[in-house]
Design a protein around this motif. Structure first.
Motif, short mmCIF file in Angstrom:
data_model
loop_
_atom_site.label_atom_id
_atom_site.label_comp_id
_atom_site.label_asym_id
_atom_site.label_seq_id
_atom_site.Cartn_x
_atom_site.Cartn_y
_atom_site.Cartn_z
N PHE A 15 0.83 -1.21 0.00
CA PHE A 15 0.00 0.00 0.00
C PHE A 15 0.86 1.26 0.00
O PHE A 15 0.70 2.15 -0.83
CB PHE A 15 -0.92 -0.03 1.22
CG PHE A 15 -1.84 1.15 1.34
CD1 PHE A 15 -3.10 1.11 0.76
CD2 PHE A 15 -1.46 2.28 2.05
CE1 PHE A 15 -3.96 2.20 0.88
CE2 PHE A 15 -2.32 3.37 2.17
CZ PHE A 15 -3.57 3.33 1.59
N GLY A 158 -2.37 -4.99 -1.34
CA GLY A 158 -2.01 -3.71 -0.75
C GLY A 158 -1.73 -2.66 -1.81
O GLY A 158 -2.15 -1.50 -1.68
N GLY A 162 -3.70 0.83 -2.46
CA GLY A 162 -2.96 2.08 -2.50
C GLY A 162 -3.35 2.90 -3.72
O GLY A 162 -3.54 4.12 -3.63
#
Length: 211
Positions: A15, A158, A162
């Motif tokens: 992320f 992740g 993001g």
């Protein structure tokens, strides 16, 4: 697949790494920012950009980054095509900045007039830019594969979140800048800045070293 909480830090790493790479103002982000200020085709453009990141990063996770290393001519094609497109877009923005009547929000001349055209521009900004492949397919894909199974899938998820977080913030958050851009002079400054940025990016892409 059940969630292994011990692997959640890997997802958080994906992320934050993705945010670090895509927050920098570039061709795609500038385009999303302007469309967000205009309030035109924002949601479809955000969906397109996020899905593009999901695709490009996913290609890296599945090992397609090695294909680019094995066939560097692929990026060479994108390099020259992307340079020409960004140069054209930048010059067009500079030319548009001369016409103050075209710089007021929601006038008939502000931005692409159809969803198809808006998405085609977004596609060119994304897929004709060699840096997009270097950052997503090669870099993020390689970092994900370093974690093995199932860690790389957590990293990948992740990364996807993001990208989603950033484009939601950029696309919908830019509407708060509308009071600033209620004057033609503000649009003139933005178009000049975008034009110069696109020309600079075209130059850097054209002169980037080969893989």
């Amino acid at each position: 697949m059940s969630i292994d909480t011990a692997l959640l830090p890997i997802a958080l790493t994906g992320f934050t790494t993705t945010l670090t790479l895509i927050v920098a103002i570039g061709a795609q982000n500038s385009y999303v920012l302007k469309q967000g200020i205009l309030g035109r085709w924002v949601t479809p453009i955000i969906i397109f950009c996020v899905l593009s990141d999901v695709l490009l990063i996913g290609l890296g996770v599945f090992g397609f980054g090695s294909l680019i290393h094995a066939a560097p001519w692929i990026l060479e094609v994108f390099r020259y095509g992307g340079s020409i497109f960004l140069l054209w877009y930048g010059l067009n923005a500079l030319w548009r900045s001369r016409k103050s009547e075209a710089l007021i929000i929601d006038t008939a001349d502000s931005g692409p007039q159809t969803l198809t055209k808006a998405l085609l521009i977004a596609a060119a900004m994304t897929y004709l830019n060699p840096h997009a492949y270097l950052d997503t397919t090669i870099l993020l894909g390689s970092l994900a594969n370093n974690y093995g199974d199932p860690g790389r899938w957590y990293y990948y998820i992740g990364c996807c979140f993001g990208s989603l977080a950033w484009f939601l913030l950029l696309g919908y958050g830019s509407r708060f800048l509308r009071p600033i851009f209620a004057k033609p002079a503000a649009w003139r400054v933005l178009d000049i800045a975008i034009g110069l940025l696109m020309i600079y990016l075209a130059y850097t892409i054209f002169t980037m070293p080969s893989l």
